[in-house]
Design a protein around this motif. Sequence first.
Motif, PDB file in Angstrom:
ATOM      1  N   MET A  70       4.516  44.559  47.270  1.00  0.00           N
ATOM      2  CA  MET A  70       4.898  43.768  46.113  1.00  0.00           C
ATOM      3  C   MET A  70       5.561  44.618  45.033  1.00  0.00           C
ATOM      4  O   MET A  70       6.219  44.090  44.138  1.00  0.00           O
ATOM      5  CB  MET A  70       3.674  43.070  45.523  1.00  0.00           C
ATOM      6  N   LYS A  71       5.403  45.916  45.089  1.00  0.00           N
ATOM      7  CA  LYS A  71       5.934  46.804  44.067  1.00  0.00           C
ATOM      8  C   LYS A  71       7.369  47.193  44.392  1.00  0.00           C
ATOM      9  O   LYS A  71       7.683  47.577  45.514  1.00  0.00           O
ATOM     10  CB  LYS A  71       5.062  48.059  43.975  1.00  0.00           C
ATOM     11  N   LYS A  72       8.226  47.079  43.372  1.00  0.00           N
ATOM     12  CA  LYS A  72       9.623  47.467  43.531  1.00  0.00           C
ATOM     13  C   LYS A  72       9.837  48.864  42.963  1.00  0.00           C
ATOM     14  O   LYS A  72       9.474  49.132  41.815  1.00  0.00           O
ATOM     15  CB  LYS A  72      10.552  46.468  42.828  1.00  0.00           C
ATOM     16  N   LEU A  73      10.433  49.724  43.764  1.00  0.00           N
ATOM     17  CA  LEU A  73      10.754  51.080  43.332  1.00  0.00           C
ATOM     18  C   LEU A  73      12.241  51.173  43.034  1.00  0.00           C
ATOM     19  O   LEU A  73      13.069  50.735  43.831  1.00  0.00           O
ATOM     20  CB  LEU A  73      10.378  52.084  44.423  1.00  0.00           C
ATOM     21  N   LYS A  74      12.557  51.726  41.882  1.00  0.00           N
ATOM     22  CA  LYS A  74      13.969  51.890  41.511  1.00  0.00           C
ATOM     23  C   LYS A  74      14.515  53.128  42.206  1.00  0.00           C
ATOM     24  O   LYS A  74      14.035  54.239  41.973  1.00  0.00           O
ATOM     25  CB  LYS A  74      14.104  52.006  39.998  1.00  0.00           C
ATOM     26  N   ARG A  75      15.514  52.916  43.046  1.00  0.00           N
ATOM     27  CA  ARG A  75      16.088  54.008  43.819  1.00  0.00           C
ATOM     28  C   ARG A  75      17.614  53.918  43.821  1.00  0.00           C
ATOM     29  O   ARG A  75      18.186  52.820  43.812  1.00  0.00           O
ATOM     30  CB  ARG A  75      15.597  53.964  45.282  1.00  0.00           C
ATOM     31  N   VAL A  76      18.275  55.075  43.829  1.00  0.00           N
ATOM     32  CA  VAL A  76      19.708  55.131  44.139  1.00  0.00           C
ATOM     33  C   VAL A  76      19.805  55.067  45.648  1.00  0.00           C
ATOM     34  O   VAL A  76      19.351  55.974  46.350  1.00  0.00           O
ATOM     35  CB  VAL A  76      20.353  56.414  43.589  1.00  0.00           C
ATOM     36  N   SER A  77      20.364  53.968  46.154  1.00  0.00           N
ATOM     37  CA  SER A  77      20.336  53.736  47.598  1.00  0.00           C
ATOM     38  C   SER A  77      21.623  54.169  48.311  1.00  0.00           C
ATOM     39  O   SER A  77      21.624  54.292  49.535  1.00  0.00           O
ATOM     40  CB  SER A  77      20.073  52.260  47.890  1.00  0.00           C
ATOM     41  N   ARG A  78      22.697  54.389  47.525  1.00  0.00           N
ATOM     42  CA  ARG A  78      23.957  54.751  48.201  1.00  0.00           C
ATOM     43  C   ARG A  78      24.922  55.367  47.204  1.00  0.00           C
ATOM     44  O   ARG A  78      25.033  54.898  46.073  1.00  0.00           O
ATOM     45  CB  ARG A  78      24.585  53.507  48.825  1.00  0.00           C
ATOM     46  N   ILE A  79      25.588  56.424  47.616  1.00  0.00           N
ATOM     47  CA  ILE A  79      26.697  57.011  46.872  1.00  0.00           C
ATOM     48  C   ILE A  79      27.875  57.067  47.842  1.00  0.00           C
ATOM     49  O   ILE A  79      27.830  57.783  48.842  1.00  0.00           O
ATOM     50  CB  ILE A  79      26.366  58.423  46.354  1.00  0.00           C
ATOM     51  N   ALA A  80      28.906  56.270  47.547  1.00  0.00           N
ATOM     52  CA  ALA A  80      30.040  56.167  48.465  1.00  0.00           C
ATOM     53  C   ALA A  80      31.330  56.465  47.718  1.00  0.00           C
ATOM     54  O   ALA A  80      31.487  56.103  46.543  1.00  0.00           O
ATOM     55  CB  ALA A  80      30.105  54.780  49.097  1.00  0.00           C
ATOM     56  N   GLU A  81      32.251  57.118  48.399  1.00  0.00           N
ATOM     57  CA  GLU A  81      33.569  57.406  47.835  1.00  0.00           C
ATOM     58  C   GLU A  81      34.579  56.438  48.421  1.00  0.00           C
ATOM     59  O   GLU A  81      34.379  55.875  49.502  1.00  0.00           O
ATOM     60  CB  GLU A  81      33.975  58.839  48.138  1.00  0.00           C
ATOM     61  N   THR A  82      35.672  56.213  47.695  1.00  0.00           N
ATOM     62  CA  THR A  82      36.741  55.350  48.196  1.00  0.00           C
ATOM     63  C   THR A  82      37.774  56.208  48.917  1.00  0.00           C
ATOM     64  O   THR A  82      38.155  57.285  48.446  1.00  0.00           O
ATOM     65  CB  THR A  82      37.418  54.589  47.046  1.00  0.00           C
ATOM     66  N   THR A  83      38.214  55.726  50.050  1.00  0.00           N
ATOM     67  CA  THR A  83      39.172  56.481  50.850  1.00  0.00           C
ATOM     68  C   THR A  83      40.581  56.349  50.274  1.00  0.00           C
ATOM     69  O   THR A  83      40.931  55.335  49.669  1.00  0.00           O
ATOM     70  CB  THR A  83      39.159  55.990  52.304  1.00  0.00           C
TER      71      THR A  83
END
Length: 918
Positions: free
Chosen positions: A726-739
């Motif tokens: 039930m607990k939500k953890l704040k996370r950076v889930s993705r770092i993507a660059e544009t081609t």
Amino acid sequence: MNIKAKLQDAVNALNYGSLSVPDKKDEETCSYRIKQTKNRKTIIINCRECDSGSSLNDIHCRKNILSILQKEVKADCLVLSRLYERDYEGEALFLLYTLAGFEEIVTAYESAEKVPGDCTLSEKKACELERKEIIASFAKTVENDPLKARLEMKRFIQGKMLNKTSNRDTRKVTGKVTGKVTGKTLNKISEKIPVKGSETLPICKACSERFYHMLYEIEEKLSGFPEVPVIKKSEIRGTVENSEKGIGKTIENTLEKMEGNLIKDTSGEVTLAEISRHFPFLARAIWKEKMEKSECAVGELFDYESSIKPHVRPPFSSSRVYADAPENTEFLECYDIDGREGRRLEVSIYRYIDRPEKLYMIRPPEYNLREEDLRLLEKVRMRMIRHRPKDLAFTDPVVAREYFRRMAKKLLEEELLASGKVCSPDELESYADLLARYTNGLGIVEDLLSDARITDVYINAPADKNPVHVVLEGEECVSNVFLSQDDLDSLVSRFRIISGRPFGEAIPVLELNLEDFGVRVSVIGDPLSASGLAYAFRKHSLSPWTLPKLINTGSVSPYAAGLLSFLMDGQASVLVAGEVGAGKTSLLSAMLLEIPQKYRILTIEDTHELPIEKLQVLGWKVQGMSSQSSVLKSGAEMSPETALRAALRLGNSALVLGEVRGEEVKVLYEAMQVGKAGNSVIGTIHGSSTENVYERIVHTLGVPPSSFKATDAVIICSGIRLEGSMKKLKRVSRIAETTSAVIENPQPSDIFTDIMKYDASQDCLLAGKALEQGQSELIEKIARKWGISIDRALKSIELRARIKEKIAVEGLKKPFLLEAEAVSQANNMFWLLSNCMTKSRSFGDEYASNPVNNPVGNFANNSADNLVNNSVNNSLNNNTNNLADNLESDCRDDLDMLYRQWEIWFENFARKGQGIGK
């Protein structure tokens, strides 16, 4: 009677619940008024001038309360208003209505047939009269004491059954029963069954059985009420007499123990039993009066208060705080919150055993004050309400709050001096702050916002029927707080003044930022919210977030923090995306500290959440700009598009957008594409994935795909529920660059390349293939701009990661190292040492002869918050005097040497500056 007098009579009638002409019964009823809101009807009985006990155990009060409930049949709350306000609602009010319905049940049988009409016996009239008097006796008793009436009826029926078993039902009726029927009379009547001669007539026996079946039927209808404890008269008499003789001084001793500052005592549950300890008339006089007046046949009193418990609150707060945890919960933990002016708030966390949810309970100290303290505060509060200052700008909440706090303190001192009472300085400050909170502050909402573990507070409409919800460390919990409509109306009035924005039926949305509390507030009202006002309080940190702090919360990994620092230093254009409450603004604030202070920053926000003033104090050159509300347009505010065009004309600066959402995006990307946007563009946008961001900007907002490639990277913030918890953890889930590749009719998946991606099994951001293999186009772009190799750029990321991790680890032992002041010092020193290393490599001995004394001195002078004292600065200078010589001796490991030099400074800084920032 003149018109004015008639109008006054009409107003008085409205105030006290009825426009009809009062009958004799109405005149004996306590004065009350009806408070009707859209979703709630409240009966408020004025007990302030009453000589009775203002208690259900008082026969006079109980009779009046039940009489009022018989007339006002559909109320949601009953309030007994005396020194404390006692609210009966929910189950308690249902029980009171049940008691009030007893009279109607009994009186309905007064007109019922007691003796069959075809009875021809001469004793018919006597039987009918006796039975009428029995029912009338019960009807009379039920007015004052419904439980007593039920008990008498039950025993009356049981007595008849005993008479039958003892064969006493053959006695002849003698005489006529008149006058008031008491319990003893009922026992006598129960022995009288009409007979003829010496044998029982079958018709009389059937008639008697029919009557007793009627009584049993009445008793069955009254049996639904729960059993209530009975107190013997003899026990009460002995307690009162002993108390009067000085032997039993339980009440006095209790009051003596309660001497002191109850502002700090929140350990007890607030029940009426505890309130009665504050009031002698509840502890002695009422019970003595009950003992004298009671006519219960067996010398007993029913303790109504033990089964029908109200919610007790002080008169200056109309919000309800439930003190008792529900039975379907189990205790988890408790802790204290140290608030303003030494105020301590007790918090308890419970878990529901029948649903996956937690209960957040607070116990504000003002709900458990002594009688004399409450009288003092109420007297001063009324004086403050009558005071109308003319020289105060109430739009500044900080100034207004301090003004009222000082005024409360002054008035308290005057009242204490006039009464001859004493109060410690700490108590005085606590009481003054308490009065300021409930006159010009946020009331009990302040208590919820003062908890550092709470990130969001939600108030759903109708608020007076729904508990306040809080988000505790990522998990939404129900609380024991119910805000009243009065408190909600008061809050929205203050918010309208503070924000300067309109709010009403025409514009039912209001947004503002409360800097003093670090809170963003959103309010909706009718007709958007048909059930009434609804609020959302979203907290942001009073001090700026930093990457080391986010490392310790688990939001980013050390390597991810190093990468973000590299991107900000490299002037990359970045979008931070995510759903509501995922931590976008927190991450953006932390990333701003990674922009070197030499660069100018322009921010555009509709509701100010970024720590602009704090950054300015730390030395950053930040210019904030305001734009129109994201929900409703106001003619007095500039549109985001206009604000953006103005920002582009203010010179070369890093541009920060609080939220990318509308037509201004086209202007932004056009500026980015032709290089007018300055060093870099950073903004937040709603979107749960990189594909969602691309779809929204390209297809929804109309930015061409070729223009979108001006975005260097997209960072996704998410609320992660590990293993479905039930607990939500704040996370950076993705770092993507544009081609940069030219793709015809590209799909969203063709546009992005993952640099780092979140792995839920390890709860960590892991490097993607492009980063592991050194094939990241974005890192290569920055490396090319800096004139370095990709390998050296990757080493720079690793170096920054080591620095962030070092700060994060040491910050666990010394929390001040995680704050913006210390992190900005550490970043500035890294840039200074890095700059010195670059110059020493370029100019050799020419720069080495005058290394870092001047830069360090300039840096210390430019810092408005000088976190280190002179000894720290001197030590830093001594440690870096020979930096150039060391760098010249080994250029191959210059980044390792740079870290070692930074580490020497940092350890010295942590040791010498450990008392700073606490």
